[in-house]
Design a protein around this motif. Structure first.
Motif, PDB file in Angstrom:
ATOM      1  N   GLU A 156       9.968  -5.942  -8.192  1.00  0.00           N
ATOM      2  CA  GLU A 156       8.812  -5.113  -8.863  1.00  0.00           C
ATOM      3  C   GLU A 156       7.629  -5.037  -7.610  1.00  0.00           C
ATOM      4  O   GLU A 156       7.585  -5.730  -6.899  1.00  0.00           O
ATOM      5  N   THR A 157       7.106  -3.838  -7.399  1.00  0.00           N
ATOM      6  CA  THR A 157       6.277  -3.508  -6.272  1.00  0.00           C
ATOM      7  C   THR A 157       4.994  -3.032  -7.175  1.00  0.00           C
ATOM      8  O   THR A 157       5.206  -2.411  -8.262  1.00  0.00           O
ATOM      9  N   ASN A 158       3.832  -2.884  -6.511  1.00  0.00           N
ATOM     10  CA  ASN A 158       2.364  -2.308  -7.310  1.00  0.00           C
ATOM     11  C   ASN A 158       2.112  -0.924  -6.825  1.00  0.00           C
ATOM     12  O   ASN A 158       1.052  -0.589  -7.224  1.00  0.00           O
ATOM     13  N   ALA A 159       2.890  -0.266  -5.811  1.00  0.00           N
ATOM     14  CA  ALA A 159       2.617   0.977  -5.230  1.00  0.00           C
ATOM     15  C   ALA A 159       3.768   1.796  -5.606  1.00  0.00           C
ATOM     16  O   ALA A 159       4.868   1.668  -5.595  1.00  0.00           O
ATOM     17  N   GLN A 160       3.164   3.027  -5.662  1.00  0.00           N
ATOM     18  CA  GLN A 160       3.917   4.238  -5.896  1.00  0.00           C
ATOM     19  C   GLN A 160       4.984   4.432  -4.458  1.00  0.00           C
ATOM     20  O   GLN A 160       4.589   4.180  -3.525  1.00  0.00           O
ATOM     21  N   ALA A 161       6.165   4.858  -4.852  1.00  0.00           N
ATOM     22  CA  ALA A 161       7.273   5.128  -3.702  1.00  0.00           C
ATOM     23  C   ALA A 161       7.418   4.123  -2.850  1.00  0.00           C
ATOM     24  O   ALA A 161       7.575   4.106  -1.461  1.00  0.00           O
ATOM     25  N   CYS A 220       8.078   5.233   1.153  1.00  0.00           N
ATOM     26  CA  CYS A 220       8.547   6.645   1.414  1.00  0.00           C
ATOM     27  C   CYS A 220       7.085   7.066   1.503  1.00  0.00           C
ATOM     28  O   CYS A 220       6.215   6.857   0.450  1.00  0.00           O
ATOM     29  N   GLY A 221       7.147   8.406   2.241  1.00  0.00           N
ATOM     30  CA  GLY A 221       5.755   9.222   2.199  1.00  0.00           C
ATOM     31  C   GLY A 221       5.022   8.801   3.560  1.00  0.00           C
ATOM     32  O   GLY A 221       3.930   9.460   3.649  1.00  0.00           O
ATOM     33  N   VAL A 222       5.806   8.254   4.345  1.00  0.00           N
ATOM     34  CA  VAL A 222       4.795   7.996   5.625  1.00  0.00           C
ATOM     35  C   VAL A 222       5.089   9.156   6.423  1.00  0.00           C
ATOM     36  O   VAL A 222       5.896  10.213   6.228  1.00  0.00           O
ATOM     37  N   ALA A 223       4.156   9.436   7.336  1.00  0.00           N
ATOM     38  CA  ALA A 223       3.857  10.430   8.506  1.00  0.00           C
ATOM     39  C   ALA A 223       5.345  10.598   9.048  1.00  0.00           C
ATOM     40  O   ALA A 223       5.649   9.681   9.927  1.00  0.00           O
ATOM     41  N   ASN A 243       0.852  -1.082  -0.073  1.00  0.00           N
ATOM     42  CA  ASN A 243       0.010  -0.005  -0.081  1.00  0.00           C
ATOM     43  C   ASN A 243       0.875   1.306   0.162  1.00  0.00           C
ATOM     44  O   ASN A 243       1.802   1.360   0.836  1.00  0.00           O
ATOM     45  N   PRO A 244       0.703   2.187  -1.002  1.00  0.00           N
ATOM     46  CA  PRO A 244       1.401   3.540  -0.954  1.00  0.00           C
ATOM     47  C   PRO A 244       1.070   4.144   0.434  1.00  0.00           C
ATOM     48  O   PRO A 244       0.331   4.153   0.762  1.00  0.00           O
ATOM     49  N   ALA A 245       2.172   4.675   0.862  1.00  0.00           N
ATOM     50  CA  ALA A 245       2.250   5.793   2.069  1.00  0.00           C
ATOM     51  C   ALA A 245       1.125   7.060   1.683  1.00  0.00           C
ATOM     52  O   ALA A 245       1.077   7.438   0.657  1.00  0.00           O
ATOM     53  N   ALA A 246       0.764   7.771   2.661  1.00  0.00           N
ATOM     54  CA  ALA A 246      -0.098   9.060   2.159  1.00  0.00           C
ATOM     55  C   ALA A 246       0.602   9.881   1.531  1.00  0.00           C
ATOM     56  O   ALA A 246      -0.215  10.517   0.589  1.00  0.00           O
ATOM     57  N   ASP A 247       1.722  10.371   1.680  1.00  0.00           N
ATOM     58  CA  ASP A 247       2.598  11.431   0.985  1.00  0.00           C
ATOM     59  C   ASP A 247       3.583  10.508  -0.222  1.00  0.00           C
ATOM     60  O   ASP A 247       4.614  11.273  -0.590  1.00  0.00           O
ATOM     61  N   ALA A 248       2.984   9.592  -0.678  1.00  0.00           N
ATOM     62  CA  ALA A 248       3.821   8.780  -1.823  1.00  0.00           C
ATOM     63  C   ALA A 248       4.170   9.633  -2.914  1.00  0.00           C
ATOM     64  O   ALA A 248       5.185   9.493  -3.601  1.00  0.00           O
ATOM     65  N   ASN A 249       3.413  10.551  -3.301  1.00  0.00           N
ATOM     66  CA  ASN A 249       3.521  11.340  -4.367  1.00  0.00           C
ATOM     67  C   ASN A 249       4.491  12.642  -4.127  1.00  0.00           C
ATOM     68  O   ASN A 249       4.520  13.523  -5.148  1.00  0.00           O
ATOM     69  N   ASP A 250       4.900  12.748  -3.179  1.00  0.00           N
ATOM     70  CA  ASP A 250       5.702  13.932  -2.795  1.00  0.00           C
ATOM     71  C   ASP A 250       7.204  13.654  -3.930  1.00  0.00           C
ATOM     72  O   ASP A 250       7.908  12.440  -3.807  1.00  0.00           O
ATOM     73  N   PRO A 251       7.340  14.595  -4.513  1.00  0.00           N
ATOM     74  CA  PRO A 251       8.604  14.503  -5.421  1.00  0.00           C
ATOM     75  C   PRO A 251       9.968  14.119  -4.624  1.00  0.00           C
ATOM     76  O   PRO A 251      10.743  13.238  -5.176  1.00  0.00           O
TER      77      PRO A 251
END
Length: 187
Positions: A60-65, A79-82, A32-40
């Motif tokens: 390979e993974t199925n989620a961003q970051a 990446c992108g967890v609080a 599962n992607p983290a909440a802020d996975a779309n952070d550059p």
């Protein structure tokens, strides 16, 4: 005399195609992607992840970051967890990266979160049979995690780094609401 070249070519192509299909069949690791996975800044981390960690190959993974290593996966990264604030949980510095251990060190899987980096990165490391050690994983991830700068004034501290007051504060006397009597002169 007929040439066997076309049959050999076909056989070679079939063999190569089968090898490619088998290599491509390695299952994707579901995360599962983290909440802020779309952070550059997470993209900077992901592009710098190593191909191997603790002698385990990247998957390979199925989620961003996200990232995963081993088959079955023994190292998972998001990446992108609080970010976490000050804590009394164990904090270690490995190759310039501060990590807070979030769970019991005796657990079969350890969960670390970076400290002082926004967004934070989480790493779960499977221990035990067929697992890997923190000492083999955390240093391998340092260059990638370092793509997110350390926040000023946010570093792991040891108890010896924290100063305590030298004296014990004393309470001020309570204020009284009754007036103090004034002496009267005598003759």
């Amino acid at each position: 005399m007929p040439s066997h070249r076309p049959r050999r070519l076909v056989a070679a192509l079939v063999a190569c195609s089968a090898a490619l299909l088998l290599a491509a069949c390695a299952p994707t690791v579901a995360l599962n992607p983290a909440a802020d996975a779309n952070d550059p800044r997470c993209a900077d981390v992901i592009v710098h992840l190593p191909d191997t960690v603790a002698d385990k190959t990247k998957r390979e993974t199925n989620a961003q970051a996200t990232g995963a290593w081993g088959d079955p996966a023994v190292v998972l990264l998001r990446c992108g967890v609080a970010p976490i604030g000050p804590t009394a949980k164990p904090c270690i510095t490995v190759n310039g990266i501060d990590w807070v251990l979030e769970n019991d060190p005796a657990s079969p899987s350890l969960r670390y979160i970076t400290f002082g980096r926004i967004p934070a990165t989480e790493v779960v490391i499977a221990h035990g049979k067929n697992g890997v050690t923190d000492a083999a994983v955390l240093p391998a991830l340092a260059d990638a995690i370092g793509a997110i700068p350390q926040q000023k004034q946010q570093k792991c501290l040891d108890t010896s780094d924290v100063t305590s007051p030298t004296g014990t504060p004393t309470a001020a006397p309570p204020a009284t609401s009754t007036p103090t009597p004034t002496p009267t002169p005598t003759n």
